[in-house]
Design an enzyme around this catalytic site. Structure first.
Site, PDB file in Angstrom:
ATOM      1  N   ASP A 173      -6.092   3.160   3.760  1.00 19.57           N
ATOM      2  CA  ASP A 173      -5.937   3.728   4.773  1.00 19.57           C
ATOM      3  C   ASP A 173      -4.931   4.933   4.420  1.00 19.57           C
ATOM      4  O   ASP A 173      -4.350   4.940   3.330  1.00 19.57           O
ATOM      5  CB  ASP A 173      -5.415   2.782   5.854  1.00 19.57           C
ATOM      6  CG  ASP A 173      -4.956   3.513   7.252  1.00 19.57           C
ATOM      7  OD1 ASP A 173      -5.684   4.356   7.617  1.00 19.57           O
ATOM      8  OD2 ASP A 173      -3.825   3.418   7.666  1.00 19.57           O
TER       9      ASP A 173
ATOM     10  N   ASP B 214      -2.673   7.346   7.501  1.00 20.85           N
ATOM     11  CA  ASP B 214      -1.557   7.337   8.072  1.00 20.85           C
ATOM     12  C   ASP B 214      -0.950   5.867   8.351  1.00 20.85           C
ATOM     13  O   ASP B 214      -1.488   4.702   8.781  1.00 20.85           O
ATOM     14  CB  ASP B 214      -1.869   7.777   9.714  1.00 20.85           C
ATOM     15  CG  ASP B 214      -2.364   9.229   9.562  1.00 20.85           C
ATOM     16  OD1 ASP B 214      -1.854  10.165   8.282  1.00 20.85           O
ATOM     17  OD2 ASP B 214      -3.294   9.651  10.397  1.00 20.85           O
TER      18      ASP B 214
ATOM     19  N   ASP C  32      -2.317  -0.535   7.478  1.00 17.18           N
ATOM     20  CA  ASP C  32      -1.318  -0.895   8.212  1.00 17.18           C
ATOM     21  C   ASP C  32      -1.210  -1.363   9.573  1.00 17.18           C
ATOM     22  O   ASP C  32      -0.445  -1.730  10.347  1.00 17.18           O
ATOM     23  CB  ASP C  32      -0.071   0.264   8.364  1.00 17.18           C
ATOM     24  CG  ASP C  32      -0.766   1.463   9.093  1.00 17.18           C
ATOM     25  OD1 ASP C  32       0.034   1.517  10.099  1.00 17.18           O
ATOM     26  OD2 ASP C  32      -1.785   2.069   8.734  1.00 17.18           O
TER      27      ASP C  32
END
Length: 253
Positions: free
Chosen positions: A13, A15, A193
């Site tokens: 991922d 961001d 995250d």
């Protein structure tokens, strides 16, 4: 059985995982809200909205701002809703256009690599593991940001939010990565995250890593039950049989 032994590719991922993009995103969100004469949200609030792409980010920002303004009007003895207001559907479309304009101005200088990212990506690439970038961020912003942060060279596949019909938490982006890399989904590790990342990995049949330092709507990543939970990005290396690198200096000015 250690599923990590069967990993043949790593998808990651953007961001909140590789990049702290909250400063730039917050600036663009707040400028867009201000342009529509709505309350500004601030970074602490904006980071709880990140993860589902720009359209959802704008809807969350607008919902909050309208509620804030309604509460302020009520406290002043005015009707909660101003009859002169632009319809909500039109407001969210305008907000998205404004966001894109403001974010284009700050996407690079408002984003920073988290500690250890560049070294860890280099170590994974040197091991011969193909790397893919999977993000819900609008596609036009992705490649320039990767180039500006000097990490574009590590990724053989890049999937942005406009490259698939269904964004994370749908498995489509990860299944597309597996197809492009020529591996089974079970051989793909996904590192993220947020719960959207873990849900996407689970739905695709991929092994997952959840990182504790990202955004994730203000909740602990452990609640999403990833296969592994790490506090630092370079904690990936030992479980993939690679030596643990020293922390990279943080790239904030």
């Amino acid at each position: 059985m250690n599923k990590m032994q069967d990993i043949r590719g790593v998808a990651i991922d953007l961001d909140g995982t590789l990049v702290d993009s909250a400063p730039g995103l917050t600036h663009a969100v707040d400028m867009a809200l201000y342009a529509l004469e709505l309350p500004q949200a601030g970074e602490e609030r904006v980071i709880t909205w990140i993860g589902n792409g720009a359209d959802v980010l704008m809807q969350r920002a607008l919902n909050w701002a309208r509620q804030e303004r309604a509460a302020l009007r009520s406290s002043m003895g005015k009707p909660a809703v101003d009859q002169a207001d632009i319809p909500e559907e039109e407001q969210v479309r305008m907000l998205r256009k404004l966001f894109d304009r403001y974010y284009a101005d700050v996407v690079e200088e408002g984003s920073f690599l988290f500690p250890g990212v560049e070294q860890t990506l280099a170590a994974l690439q040197a091991q011969g593991l193909p790397l893919a970038l999977v993000t819900n961020k609008p596609t036009p912003f992705v490649a320039p940001l990767l180039e500006a942060l000097n990490i574009a060279r590590f990724f053989s596949v890049v999937i942005g939010g406009d490259d698939v019909k269904n964004k994370k938490p749908h498995p489509e982006p990860l299944l597309l990565v597996a197809e492009k890399l020529g591996i089974e989904p079970q051989a793909l590790l996904f590192v993220g995250d947020s719960r959207n990342d873990i849900l996407a990995a689970r739905a695709a049949g991929c092994c997952s890593v959840g990182l504790t330092y990202g955004y994730n709507y203000g909740e602990a990543i452990t609640l999403s039950e990833p296969d592994h939970v790490f506090d630092r990005f370079n904690d990936l290396l030992p479980v993939l049989g690679l030596p643990h690198s020293e922390d990279q200096e943080e790239n904030h000015d």
